[in-house]
Design a protein around this motif. Sequence first.
Motif: not given
Length: 558
Positions: A170-172, A194-195, A215-220, A449-456
């Motif tokens: 998950v994530n990049d 993004r998944w 994985d909880t952290f990279p998945a958010a 939290h930019p790692e959560r990918g809200y843009y998508y």
Amino acid sequence: MTFRKSASAALGLLLMLSVSAALAAPAVPPVDGALLRDMISTLASDEFEGRGPGTAAEPKTLEAIIARFKAAGLQPGNKGADGKLTWLQAVPTATISASNRSPLVVTGGAQALTFKPSSEFVAGSYRMTAQSEVKDSELVFVGYGINAPELGWNDYAGIDMKGKTAVILVNDPDYAMEGEQGLFRGRRMTYYGRWTYKFEEAARQGASAALVIHDTFPAAYGWQVVESSWSNAQHFVQTPNDGADQTVANGWVQKPVAEAIFKAAGQHLAALTEAAGRPGFKPVPLGLKASLSFDNTIEKANSHNVIGILPGKTRPDEYVLYTAHWDHLGRCKADASGDDICNGAVDNATGVAALAALAKMNGAAGRTARSQVFLAVTLEESGLLGSEYYARNPVFPLAKTVGGVNMDALYAGGPAKDVTVTGGDKSELTAILRKVEGEMGLSEAPEEHPERGYYYRSDHFSFAKRGVPMFAVERGTDLVKGGKAAGAAISDDYTNVRYHQPSDEYEANWDMSGMKQDVRLFYRLGRELANSTAWPNWNPGDEFRAIRDKSRAKAAGN
């Protein structure tokens, strides 16, 4: 916020803006506060039952939006099968409910491994078939499952995935970094993280199935979010081939499940994860085979987008979008009082009210050079389906769509000193935003939290991934009265108490001054685009740059 720089592109756009006389800071028409209140209170009333698509509330909702569009002087933006103008675009959807889920069985090691559905893995299908079965499919670890030619990265290099199951992180690759300096923008998630992308790419590679390692952290979010989301019916936009070009099954596995599978293959998940984060990674066949199956019940139906247009004066075949989703959850789990209507006042009656207010303001100000399209989309809560359908079947060509402004969940409360940019500095729209911010006396606040990918995760993304840059901005939390503490209190109250709950209701004592500030900002951003001659592009290296270049080149060739 530390933004990635695209100095030459931004400078070029700023020069274009500065030499265009039409882009002198315009007077902003007054925001009709009474209209905002009336639209929000109407759409969020119990009479509208939470605006569930396909329910008895849908026709009422569509009529309320169309009435405001007509009053603003918009024209119907679509043509029906009979050739007549219409306000509506039908959105054909499919709902797939899985049942009789088998375990995930992995063979080829010292002994067969069996994992339970729901608690240890989840799976579903984008294909509209009565049964989905993956049988003895070879497992291949494909790292982060990314194929990004513009970055020189291909996790599928050198392998034929036909009939195989992709096992994906998950994530990049650089999500654990601080800042945004990595190849994949460091901590900030890109679309490749993004998944949804990972499943799409696995299908493009010809895989039979795709399994993302949770994985909880990279998945958010925790496994409970994955489990609940994938245990219910899944909604999709209908396609001509009923999803035949997709994988047979997509799903997630718990991290301990993945560790057990890798151990059975004589590998270590941690070591391969580290290798997958380095350039030049090659896919790793695990020497194991996976099997799973489930039955599908399929229901097809139609919902509707609402489309209005103010035709442009001099370049009517160039388009600027304003978008907001009208749907919410409808009837939902009752609260302690027995209230089972998720009214969706903030989410997103406010966005639709802003759309109506912007239509009125632009109608009053007079037509712009380019056409302005006002698009109220359905089924956002089911996975951005209304905007996805429009983007797949655009009424106005995307290659001729300059960009736009998306509006989703405007808070009640006072005005702010700052603006938050979801997704950070991704495109040349940043130059326009900063020009307008300066003229409005606003600063930019970092996205949390930019790692959560809200843009998508909102409707602008349906257009962005097809090359159309969209503003995704919102009022910041540093309020003029009360500062950051007051802003945080409003945000926390909504997130913790009202979001997707029956308590997301309109209240007559709402302070609308901050919402009016939002609408003025959206007006300025859209108006700048609609009067400009600029064609904002994505920054060099952005994941959407190549598709924008291709679409613009094709448009120029025509």
